[in-house]
Design a protein around this motif. Sequence first.
Motif, PDB file in Angstrom:
ATOM      1  N   ASN A 100       0.619  -0.661   0.292  1.00  0.00           N
ATOM      2  CA  ASN A 100       0.116   0.008  -0.296  1.00  0.00           C
ATOM      3  C   ASN A 100       0.383   0.859  -0.263  1.00  0.00           C
ATOM      4  O   ASN A 100       0.667   2.254  -0.854  1.00  0.00           O
ATOM      5  CB  ASN A 100      -0.893  -0.518   1.315  1.00  0.00           C
ATOM      6  N   ASN A 128      -6.466  -9.011   0.672  1.00  0.00           N
ATOM      7  CA  ASN A 128      -5.028 -10.017   1.105  1.00  0.00           C
ATOM      8  C   ASN A 128      -4.182  -9.148   0.184  1.00  0.00           C
ATOM      9  O   ASN A 128      -3.423  -9.255   0.094  1.00  0.00           O
ATOM     10  CB  ASN A 128      -5.130 -11.214  -0.553  1.00  0.00           C
ATOM     11  N   ASN A 129      -4.531  -7.554   0.689  1.00  0.00           N
ATOM     12  CA  ASN A 129      -3.399  -6.554   0.487  1.00  0.00           C
ATOM     13  C   ASN A 129      -4.307  -5.862   0.675  1.00  0.00           C
ATOM     14  O   ASN A 129      -4.553  -5.045   0.546  1.00  0.00           O
ATOM     15  CB  ASN A 129      -3.094  -5.958  -1.207  1.00  0.00           C
ATOM     16  N   GLU A 130      -3.108  -6.315   2.683  1.00  0.00           N
ATOM     17  CA  GLU A 130      -3.757  -4.009   3.386  1.00  0.00           C
ATOM     18  C   GLU A 130      -3.331  -3.262   2.843  1.00  0.00           C
ATOM     19  O   GLU A 130      -2.158  -2.718   2.745  1.00  0.00           O
ATOM     20  CB  GLU A 130      -2.859  -5.014   4.587  1.00  0.00           C
ATOM     21  N   TYR A 188      -9.371  -2.012   5.003  1.00  0.00           N
ATOM     22  CA  TYR A 188      -8.959  -1.986   6.110  1.00  0.00           C
ATOM     23  C   TYR A 188      -8.648  -1.514   7.175  1.00  0.00           C
ATOM     24  O   TYR A 188      -8.205  -1.249   7.471  1.00  0.00           O
ATOM     25  CB  TYR A 188      -7.340  -3.470   5.259  1.00  0.00           C
ATOM     26  N   LYS A 247     -11.194  -6.783   6.080  1.00  0.00           N
ATOM     27  CA  LYS A 247     -10.450  -7.176   7.215  1.00  0.00           C
ATOM     28  C   LYS A 247      -9.406  -8.368   6.042  1.00  0.00           C
ATOM     29  O   LYS A 247     -10.988  -8.337   5.286  1.00  0.00           O
ATOM     30  CB  LYS A 247     -10.845  -8.092   9.034  1.00  0.00           C
ATOM     31  N   LYS A 248      -8.046  -8.395   6.569  1.00  0.00           N
ATOM     32  CA  LYS A 248      -7.596  -9.571   5.687  1.00  0.00           C
ATOM     33  C   LYS A 248      -8.370 -10.547   5.119  1.00  0.00           C
ATOM     34  O   LYS A 248      -8.130 -11.664   6.823  1.00  0.00           O
ATOM     35  CB  LYS A 248      -6.163  -9.521   5.904  1.00  0.00           C
ATOM     36  N   ASP A 295      -8.101  -3.075   9.833  1.00  0.00           N
ATOM     37  CA  ASP A 295      -7.203  -4.127  11.087  1.00  0.00           C
ATOM     38  C   ASP A 295      -5.396  -3.135  10.589  1.00  0.00           C
ATOM     39  O   ASP A 295      -4.812  -3.737  11.229  1.00  0.00           O
ATOM     40  CB  ASP A 295      -6.983  -5.285  11.613  1.00  0.00           C
ATOM     41  N   TYR A 296      -5.580  -2.426   9.262  1.00  0.00           N
ATOM     42  CA  TYR A 296      -4.397  -1.509   8.979  1.00  0.00           C
ATOM     43  C   TYR A 296      -3.705  -0.418   9.792  1.00  0.00           C
ATOM     44  O   TYR A 296      -5.237   0.352  10.317  1.00  0.00           O
ATOM     45  CB  TYR A 296      -4.789  -1.505   7.579  1.00  0.00           C
TER      46      TYR A 296
END
Length: 516
Positions: free
Chosen positions: A127, A473-475, A498, A411-412, A500-501
Amino acid sequence: MKVMKTGYKLKSMIIVGVLSVALAGCSGSMNGMDHSKMNMEETNESAKASDAQTEKPAVLTGKEINLTTSVSNQEIAPGKTLPVWTFNNSVPGPQIRVKQGEMIKVNLKNQLPEPVTIHWHGVPVPNAMDGIPGVTQNAVQPGQSFTYEFKADVPGTYWYHSHQDSVNQLDRGLYGAFIVEPKEGTGVDRDYTLVLDEWMSSGEMSGMNMSGSNMSGMDHSTMNMGEDMSMYDLYTINGKSGSLVDQLPVKQGDKVRIRLINAGYLSHQIHLHGHEFKVIATDGQPINNPGILKDNVVSIAPGERYDIEFTANNPGRWLIEDHGDKAAVAGMKATIAYEGAPAGSDKANESEKLTAVDMSRYGQASRSNFTLDQKYTLQYTMNLNTEMKNGEMVYTINGKTFPETEPIKVKKGDTVKVRLVNNSKTEDHPMHLHGHFFQVLSKNGKPLGGSPIIKDTLNLQPGEEYVVAFEANNEGNWMFHCHDLHHASAGMVTELKYTDYKTDFVADPNAGNKPE
């Protein structure tokens, strides 16, 4: 709304000048600067730093690449030289070709009068390397540098471009091809890349350099869409139109791959003359068992890529060209020239109406990652529309414009199904998701009937509805927007976030970040 590709039409200048006054700063100058008061001598000096003729785009390979942005001029059509913004003094910028699995370092140096970034369109980068000003990085200021580092994991045809004030900066020429070759090689004898684009050429104001500023605050994101789009009167392949387009030499028996990249804001209908061919990839991702085609056009929307392959088994000189009813399509053609073939052995037929390849029924079905009826962590609908708000035309997602649009929160590991609906009456919306590939599951309520189609950019014509699915699959914080950047700059943007990122990025309020 596509910015003037720096060939300016006087009529549009008057229109936009009026809009600029009326909207009082809506076209926002960078870093608080009022470009209507910019020192024109300084602008002209920056233009002189580059010669009147730019270099031919190079092919850069290796694990470390240097890109420098600068003002220049380029002959776009015979006798028609326009001011441009460039990577390494050419439009397109150099083609970057790397090997799957390599760690890549790209050093960007900005010698333009405004900030820039680089977005790696379609490449699933981390990212922090996505190049979105105000979201993943601060825009790179004039005289400053930034280094992008990422691993080229997924082979395919991609491209890079500025994502800072992109409706204007792409239109000036800040883009180039980015090719990731598979570890096993490409398996072809000839591998050509054709970057498609449109420019405005009419009524340049002689004696005034217009490439270093916004011309009295002009902002093409505010231009009248119908009139603006019709002003693109030069269509180009690799920055050239008509007789300036390079030929594509082949030998009889060659297996030839042509990578088509649409860097413009209009869809193009590309026809290969004289040969059967296959569409072997879309947005860099392979088609399973593609069928043989003849006299079909490949419809390629803004931001999309299509790879076609054919065997050179019909000696002569054959065209690959755009089809349509506008005079400008005549400039978007290249000649496939067999060794020793005489000139003039093929004729253009750009006005002929041919059937476009239906990618929803193309290729052969095979096992895929997603199905329509499986359970998903999240389902989301994006209603895309054209609306009038406060006297201005805007482009909305679920009735809202960015940054008020509702983000998709994941979320991931989540599986996400998105229903896309184009409610606009006359306009296409090529929707591009950053950082991820999605699988197209259905078109207008019908499940896809051919190969699984994996993309990052999907064009919706008026009234069309698609369902797509992807894995989170890519935070990071990622943009999901229309790649007719006039529409993005006027609101048609949302984000994939995301929850949780955690990012270390801090936006600088003085950086002049313009992510759309």
